[in-house]
Motif scaffolding. Structure first.
Motif, PDB file in Angstrom:
ATOM      1  N   ASN A  32       0.831  -1.198   0.000  1.00 48.37           N
ATOM      2  CA  ASN A  32       0.000   0.000   0.000  1.00 48.37           C
ATOM      3  C   ASN A  32       0.871   1.256   0.000  1.00 48.37           C
ATOM      4  O   ASN A  32       1.752   1.417   0.840  1.00 48.37           O
ATOM      5  CB  ASN A  32      -0.924  -0.009   1.228  1.00 48.37           C
ATOM      6  N   GLY A  33       0.619   2.147  -0.957  1.00 51.96           N
ATOM      7  CA  GLY A  33       1.385   3.376  -1.079  1.00 51.96           C
ATOM      8  C   GLY A  33       2.617   3.267  -1.953  1.00 51.96           C
ATOM      9  O   GLY A  33       3.240   4.279  -2.296  1.00 51.96           O
ATOM     10  N   MET A  34       2.988   2.052  -2.363  1.00 53.36           N
ATOM     11  CA  MET A  34       4.233   1.856  -3.089  1.00 53.36           C
ATOM     12  C   MET A  34       4.166   2.264  -4.556  1.00 53.36           C
ATOM     13  O   MET A  34       5.187   2.335  -5.233  1.00 53.36           O
ATOM     14  CB  MET A  34       4.679   0.390  -2.993  1.00 53.36           C
ATOM     15  N   HIS A  35       2.959   2.558  -5.071  1.00 58.21           N
ATOM     16  CA  HIS A  35       2.887   2.981  -6.471  1.00 58.21           C
ATOM     17  C   HIS A  35       3.652   4.285  -6.689  1.00 58.21           C
ATOM     18  O   HIS A  35       4.125   4.555  -7.792  1.00 58.21           O
ATOM     19  CB  HIS A  35       1.419   3.142  -6.914  1.00 58.21           C
ATOM     20  N   ARG A  36       3.806   5.079  -5.636  1.00 58.31           N
ATOM     21  CA  ARG A  36       4.541   6.339  -5.752  1.00 58.31           C
ATOM     22  C   ARG A  36       6.042   6.118  -5.831  1.00 58.31           C
ATOM     23  O   ARG A  36       6.791   7.024  -6.181  1.00 58.31           O
ATOM     24  CB  ARG A  36       4.229   7.241  -4.560  1.00 58.31           C
ATOM     25  N   PHE A  37       6.500   4.926  -5.474  1.00 59.71           N
ATOM     26  CA  PHE A  37       7.936   4.653  -5.389  1.00 59.71           C
ATOM     27  C   PHE A  37       8.393   3.577  -6.370  1.00 59.71           C
ATOM     28  O   PHE A  37       9.489   3.042  -6.226  1.00 59.71           O
ATOM     29  CB  PHE A  37       8.307   4.242  -3.961  1.00 59.71           C
ATOM     30  N   LEU A  38       7.570   3.286  -7.374  1.00 59.01           N
ATOM     31  CA  LEU A  38       7.950   2.245  -8.329  1.00 59.01           C
ATOM     32  C   LEU A  38       9.271   2.539  -9.045  1.00 59.01           C
ATOM     33  O   LEU A  38      10.069   1.613  -9.237  1.00 59.01           O
ATOM     34  CB  LEU A  38       6.817   2.015  -9.328  1.00 59.01           C
ATOM     35  N   PRO A  39       9.559   3.777  -9.442  1.00 61.25           N
ATOM     36  CA  PRO A  39      10.883   4.026 -10.039  1.00 61.25           C
ATOM     37  C   PRO A  39      12.028   3.682  -9.088  1.00 61.25           C
ATOM     38  O   PRO A  39      13.044   3.109  -9.514  1.00 61.25           O
ATOM     39  CB  PRO A  39      10.854   5.528 -10.352  1.00 61.25           C
ATOM     40  N   ALA A  40      11.872   4.013  -7.802  1.00 61.20           N
ATOM     41  CA  ALA A  40      12.907   3.684  -6.824  1.00 61.20           C
ATOM     42  C   ALA A  40      13.039   2.175  -6.658  1.00 61.20           C
ATOM     43  O   ALA A  40      14.151   1.640  -6.557  1.00 61.20           O
ATOM     44  CB  ALA A  40      12.584   4.333  -5.480  1.00 61.20           C
ATOM     45  N   LEU A  41      11.908   1.463  -6.653  1.00 59.21           N
ATOM     46  CA  LEU A  41      11.940   0.008  -6.513  1.00 59.21           C
ATOM     47  C   LEU A  41      12.585  -0.637  -7.736  1.00 59.21           C
ATOM     48  O   LEU A  41      13.312  -1.628  -7.608  1.00 59.21           O
ATOM     49  CB  LEU A  41      10.524  -0.533  -6.313  1.00 59.21           C
TER      50      LEU A  41
END
Length: 240
Positions: free
Chosen positions: A171-180
């Motif tokens: 939850n909330g990780m869609h904002r950090f997909l480039p970092a992932l």
């Protein structure tokens, strides 16, 4: 025929935007001359979004609908779309029509050397508060995570699906997909894209439903980066 491109769009109470969004998207995708599918995820809408999508699906065979029984948020909507997508490349954009589908070919040009291409919104047509919070969040993310992505919050992105399949969503990780993606060693590129004013419907953004949760998520991603496994095998037992 198996789709080559999968377009994933999360929707919540966007009945006024859906017909024009699909009308804009369809010629862009057809011009690519590859099989494609459109996955619309109804994230617990309380308006006529679900019915409108059902009616459109009767005349548009490329349209698939995933309906949640309640609102779960964008991360869940994206995850459901990613899991259902069959294309080699997964294209995402928002349902509010602020992303311009005509920018999709520009992002695709970089996919021969990238695993993820992100849009960078130019001359953003958002409120001053939204622009300020976004700018602050991008600076904090680059400082703490070091992914060097200028506009992680832009939903217009294209993913290589074989790489996307290796990313675990929370939850909330869609904002950090480039970092992932960067943590996994995948190649990330960026392209300037158009940004348009929302002319219909109501924004679901507010300071409290993003800012504080994003801070916690930011430190979670930082922890993941620091705890990533780094090792090299000097000699494989099977070949010794």
């Amino acid at each position: 025929m198996r789709p080559y491109y999968s377009v994933v769009i999360p929707l919540k109470n966007e009945e006024s935007n859906i017909p024009e969004l699909i009308a804009e998207l369809e010629p862009v995708m057809k011009a690519l001359q590859k099989p494609w599918e459109l996955l619309c995820i109804d994230d617990g809408s309380t308006d006529n979004t679900k019915k409108l999508l059902s009616d459109l699906a009767k005349e548009k065979p490329y349209l698939q609908i995933i309906s949640f029984d309640q609102n779960y948020g964008q991360s869940s909507a994206f995850d459901a779309g990613f899991r259902a997508a069959e294309g080699e490349f997964v294209i995402t954009l928002d349902g509010d029509r602020q992303n311009d589908p005509n920018d999709i070919p520009k992002l695709l040009k970089l996919m021969d050397r990238c695993d993820l291409v992100c849009g960078i919104r130019q001359k953003r047509k958002d409120t001053l508060n939204k622009r300020f919070v976004s700018k602050l969040a991008n600076r904090a993310r680059r400082l703490l995570v070091g992914d060097d992505v200028q506009d992680s919050g832009c939903s217009l992105k294209i993913y290589r699906r074989e790489c996307l399949d290796k990313i675990k969503m929370y939850n909330g990780m869609h904002r950090f997909l480039p970092a992932l993606f960067a943590i996994e060693g995948f190649r990330v590129g960026e392209v300037p894209v158009n940004h348009r004013e929302r002319t219909k419907g109501k924004s679901h953004y507010n300071f409290f439903n993003r800012s504080f949760n994003t801070i916690a998520d930011l430190f979670a991603v930082r922890w993941m980066k620091k705890r990533q496994l780094h090792y090299r095998i000097q000699q494989d037992k099977k070949t010794s």
